[in-house]
Design an enzyme around this catalytic site. Structure first.
Site, PDB file in Angstrom:
ATOM      1  N   SER A  52       2.735  28.377 -54.449  1.00  0.00           N
ATOM      2  CA  SER A  52       2.204  29.744 -54.417  1.00  0.00           C
ATOM      3  C   SER A  52       1.411  30.031 -55.689  1.00  0.00           C
ATOM      4  CB  SER A  52       3.345  30.760 -54.270  1.00  0.00           C
ATOM      5  OG  SER A  52       4.378  30.498 -55.213  1.00  0.00           O
ATOM      6  N   GLU A 189      11.892  30.734 -44.436  1.00  0.00           N
ATOM      7  CA  GLU A 189      10.881  31.746 -44.762  1.00  0.00           C
ATOM      8  C   GLU A 189      10.438  32.491 -43.511  1.00  0.00           C
ATOM      9  OE1 GLU A 189       7.661  30.532 -47.321  1.00  0.00           O
ATOM     10  OE2 GLU A 189       6.554  32.399 -46.972  1.00  0.00           O
TER      11      GLU A 189
HETATM   12  O1  KIV Z   1       5.453  28.239 -53.055  1.00  0.00           O
HETATM   13  C1  KIV Z   1       6.370  29.066 -53.046  1.00  0.00           C
HETATM   14  O2  KIV Z   1       6.449  29.986 -53.876  1.00  0.00           O
HETATM   15  C2  KIV Z   1       7.394  28.938 -52.013  1.00  0.00           C
HETATM   16  C3  KIV Z   1       8.404  30.031 -51.892  1.00  0.00           C
HETATM   17  C4  KIV Z   1       7.792  31.208 -51.259  1.00  0.00           C
HETATM   18  C5  KIV Z   1       9.635  29.602 -51.183  1.00  0.00           C
HETATM   19  O3  KIV Z   1       7.394  27.999 -51.282  1.00  0.00           O
END
Ligand code: KIV
Length: 272
Positions: A52, A189
């Protein structure tokens, strides 16, 4: 005489034990040294250096452009700021999908080069083999099912997954397959809370929910979302615990005004 406090790192054994004892697991994403230092002293159990970071730190529209080099760079910074939390490196798009051997090699880089204690990768039964081979190499793997953002184009958008009996059954099966493959925990998720409860009850390994209700064994949020540092959009499941961007704007406006008016730097911030 100085007394040094020994800080014990959170391990996979501890995480499994927390599920057995019904103790909730806290997880947040982390991408840099100062945030890791602050969050480690706040007692978060697991830091996920999530891909992310592509969206909330690097400004991309999705997680797809994130590379292994991006991930290692940020994981190293987080590890330098962390003493207690378990640090998990998120395997980016195309770092484990092309072959099992490449997946194992890239997973190893998170531990060998960056200092993480585990890796996470997205997908259901289709990643069972690579999960099992990474785990067999001695690298703890966190699985991730439901909304898997690296597959956003295949899923047709960022939508709740596992709705309807057939889709729910498939997710439950995927979770069991990944547990069998050797994952030590699993992120759920954007799945309906009833289904997350059912999966949590069916597994021995802990579930970590994001948009999956209160019955998971633990919870994770993207730290920029929960601190109010990312304003492009806020998903329904995010609770904002602070609005840090407001403080940044206010402080920077004040600094600009003081420089323009000549009130900064004053004598207290100058050398005489
Ligand atoms: O990349 C990320 O932050 C994630 C979380 C949302 C679990 O995969």
């Amino acid at each position: 005489m100085s007394t040094q406090v020994q800080i014990t790192r959170v391990t996979t054994a501890k995480i499994r034990d927390m599920k057995k004892k019904g103790e909730k697991i806290t997880m947040l994403t982390a991408y840099d040294y100062p945030t890791a230092v602050a969050m480690d002293s706040a007692g978060v159990d697991i830091f996920l250096v999530g891909d992310s970071l592509g969206m909330v730190v690097l400004g991309y529209d999705s997680t797809l452009p994130v590379t292994m080099e991006d991930m290692l760079h940020h994981t190293k910074a987080v590890c330098r700021g962390t003493q207690r939390a378990m640090v998990i490196g998120d395997m980016p798009f195309m770092s484990y999908q092309t072959s099992v051997a490449e997946g194992v090699r890239n997973a190893g880089r998170f531990l060998q080069e960056a200092g993480a204690q585990a890796v996470k990768l997205e997908g259901g039964r289709e990643v069972a083999e690579v999960t099992s081979r990474i785990a067999a190499a001695g690298i703890p793997v966190m699985a991730h099912i439901g909304l898997t953002p690296q597959s956003v184009h295949q899923l047709g958008g960022y939508k709740v997954q596992g709705k309807g009996d057939k889709a729910a059954q498939r997710l439950l099966e995927d979770a069991k397959i990944l547990e069998e493959a050797g994952a030590f925990s699993i992120v759920l998720e954007c799945v309906p809370k009833g289904l997350a409860k059912e999966i949590t009850a069916a597994l021995e390994i802990p579930t970590i929910g994001i948009g999956a209700g209160v019955d998971c064994d633990g919870q994770v949020l993207v730290v920029h979302d929960m601190l109010g540092l990312f304003e492009r959009f806020t998903p329904k499941f995010v609770k904002q615990y602070a609005r840090i961007n407001d403080h940044i704007r206010e402080a920077v406006e004040k600094y600009c005004a003081e420089v323009k008016s000549g009130t900064f730097p004053d004598d207290a911030h100058s050398f005489m």
